[in-house]
Design a protein around this motif. Structure first.
Motif, PDB file in Angstrom:
ATOM      1  N   PRO A   1       0.574  -1.080  -0.040  1.00 11.11           N
ATOM      2  CA  PRO A   1       0.037   0.089   0.217  1.00 11.11           C
ATOM      3  C   PRO A   1       1.069   1.217   0.026  1.00 11.11           C
ATOM      4  CG  PRO A   1      -0.948  -1.553   1.545  1.00 11.11           C
ATOM      5  CD  PRO A   1       0.516  -2.149   1.148  1.00 11.11           C
TER       6      PRO A   1
ATOM      7  N   ASP B   1       1.045   9.224  -3.772  1.00 10.26           N
ATOM      8  CA  ASP B   1      -0.276   8.711  -4.537  1.00 10.26           C
ATOM      9  C   ASP B   1      -0.268   9.931  -5.717  1.00 10.26           C
ATOM     10  OD1 ASP B   1      -0.896   6.645  -3.327  1.00 10.26           O
ATOM     11  OD2 ASP B   1      -2.460   7.531  -2.241  1.00 10.26           O
TER      12      ASP B   1
ATOM     13  N   VAL C   1      -2.752   9.647   0.062  1.00  9.52           N
ATOM     14  CA  VAL C   1      -4.340   9.333   0.554  1.00  9.52           C
ATOM     15  C   VAL C   1      -4.247   8.208   1.515  1.00  9.52           C
ATOM     16  CG1 VAL C   1      -6.535   8.924  -0.227  1.00  9.52           C
ATOM     17  CG2 VAL C   1      -4.961  10.255  -1.890  1.00  9.52           C
TER      18      VAL C   1
ATOM     19  N   ASP D   1      -5.853   5.613   2.905  1.00 11.76           N
ATOM     20  CA  ASP D   1      -6.952   4.693   2.867  1.00 11.76           C
ATOM     21  C   ASP D   1      -6.693   3.372   3.908  1.00 11.76           C
ATOM     22  OD1 ASP D   1      -5.061   3.123   1.752  1.00 11.76           O
ATOM     23  OD2 ASP D   1      -5.498   3.382  -0.334  1.00 11.76           O
ATOM     24  N   GLU D   2      -7.764   2.640   3.444  1.00  6.37           N
ATOM     25  CA  GLU D   2      -8.246   1.374   4.653  1.00  6.37           C
ATOM     26  C   GLU D   2      -6.704   0.859   4.663  1.00  6.37           C
ATOM     27  OE1 GLU D   2     -10.100   1.225   7.088  1.00  6.37           O
ATOM     28  OE2 GLU D   2      -9.427  -0.588   7.570  1.00  6.37           O
TER      29      GLU D   2
ATOM     30  N   LYS E   1      -3.570   1.321   3.674  1.00  8.47           N
ATOM     31  CA  LYS E   1      -2.282   1.727   4.340  1.00  8.47           C
ATOM     32  C   LYS E   1      -2.544   2.056   5.774  1.00  8.47           C
ATOM     33  CE  LYS E   1      -1.133   5.123   0.576  1.00  8.47           C
ATOM     34  NZ  LYS E   1      -2.340   4.930  -0.073  1.00  8.47           N
ATOM     35  N   ARG E   2      -3.717   2.062   6.356  1.00  8.53           N
ATOM     36  CA  ARG E   2      -3.782   2.252   7.633  1.00  8.53           C
ATOM     37  C   ARG E   2      -3.616   0.768   8.143  1.00  8.53           C
ATOM     38  NH1 ARG E   2      -5.388   7.127   9.590  1.00  8.53           N
ATOM     39  NH2 ARG E   2      -6.723   8.213   8.070  1.00  8.53           N
TER      40      ARG E   2
END
Ligand code: AKG
Ligand code: FE2
Length: 360
Positions: free
Chosen positions: A11, A21, A31, A33-34, A36-37
């Protein structure tokens, strides 16, 4: 230590150079996003425990890894000891590049010098006037493969920095760590080789001392990517959480966990370990990994062992102190954020090198 986690860094691995990104008017936008988190979360948990994990998809492919080890075999085994020690540019602490012969390094003063030879590569632009590849028999190939590998590791380092910032809760300044790796004046790629040996105790004990392939230590910097050849699979590597005080160098008997490299589904899995600088930067919120390389059994003893370490050290001028943006978050988690006085990365590394020199 619980099972060693496998984390997928993809990610945070971006196409086209890895600066984020999107590149909007020179501003990098990452960004969150899920995916990456989730990745950052796993990484943060690992850093809080022992700082050691398998890392997949860092932006290097199976062929990149295989080609560097193919050439490393020709470099170390295809040139005589006389040639390597007599003709090649020898490693010195000041330049931190070139060839270092067997038993040139002592990482733990309770041990004899390490049973390994190495070759260290750094950023091209730092060495315009010095050709440390001089007299290498397959100079063109060796230079090409190691430089390419170095460049890819630089990009992977950026991905790891972004992930670390997210893990620590940076929301506005996700490039906080990444931006401390602009000059790359301290990062090093080191290729290590240990020859086969007859017994599991590599050399005769001298007094009470014996030698290992790599003796107990904690890497100095931010973190390290470790790669291993597919024949030895890095066997002999052992890790444990670094103690605040001895960095694994005093308690030689207990707590060591065997880890073998694994290839992962795409054959591109590497190992990540954290270093002393990351531990200090986070006021000991994150831990550094103590590690070493032993000869675990007769089979490993008979094999050549190759590894490749990319040491991520932030630019020399970087001031290591608790970042403002996450100060409150760390205090909430019980971290004494003023425990260590600020100092530059260059000063910190010098201090670590001196500590080692005093121990020897
Ligand atoms: O060869 C390995 O697996 C580990 C090498 C290492 O720890 C180092 O060079 O700092
Ligand atoms: Fe290390």
């Amino acid at each position: 230590m619980d099972e060693i986690p496998t984390i997928d860094l993809s990610p945070f691995v971006f196409q086209g150079g890895g600066r984020g990104d999107d590149d909007y008017k020179g501003e990098t936008i990452v960004v969150l996003d899920e995916a990456k988190r989730k990745c950052a979360d796993a990484l943060g948990k690992c850093f809080k425990r022992h700082g050691f994990c398998y890392l997949e998809n860092v932006g290097l492919e199976k062929e990149d890894i295989e080609s560097v080890f193919r050439e490393a075999k020709l470099f170390f085994e295809g040139q005589s000891t006389e040639h390597k020690e007599g003709e090649l540019v020898q490693w010195e602490p000041k330049t931190n590049t070139g060839y270092a012969k067997y038993r040139a390094e002592v990482l733990n003063d309770l041990r004899l010098p390490d049973e390994k030879e190495t070759f260290s590569v750094r950023k091209d632009s730092l060495y315009k006037d010095r050709d440390y590849f001089e007299n290498v028999k397959r100079k063109k190939e060796w230079k090409e493969v190691t430089k390419r590998f170095y460049d890819k590791c630089e990009r992977a380092c950026e991905s790891l920095c972004l992930a670390t910032a997210v893990a620590l809760g940076f929301e506005k300044d996700v490039r906080f760590f990444a931006d401390t790796f602009r000059e790359m004046d301290l990062c090093t790629l080191k290729i290590l080789h240990s020859m086969p040996t007859k017994t599991t105790e590599i050399s005769e004990k001298v007094g009470n001392k014996m030698s290992l392939r790599v003796s107990e230590h904690v890497d100095f910097g931010f973190a390290t990517f470790l790669f291993h050849d597919s024949e030895s699979l890095g066997r002999g590597l052992q890790v444990k959480k670094a103690s605040r005080f001895d960095h694994g160098r005093d308690n030689l008997e207990e707590g060591w966990i065997d880890v073998a490299a694994k290839r992962g589904s795409r054959g591109n899995c590497c190992i990540l370990n954290t270093g002393a600088l990351l531990q200090r930067w986070t006021g000991d919120f994150y831990n550094a990994t103590a590690h070493r390389v032993i000869v675990p059994d007769e089979i490993a003893a008979m094999q050549h062992r190759y590894s490749c370490a990319f040491f991520m050290d932030p630019d020399g001028e970087t001031v290591i102190k608790t970042p403002e943006e996450i100060r409150d978050k760390l205090i909430e988690r019980g971290v004494d954020v003023d425990k260590y006085p600020p100092l530059s990365c260059a000063e910190f590394l010098k201090m670590k090198i001196n500590e080692m020199a005093v121990k020897q």
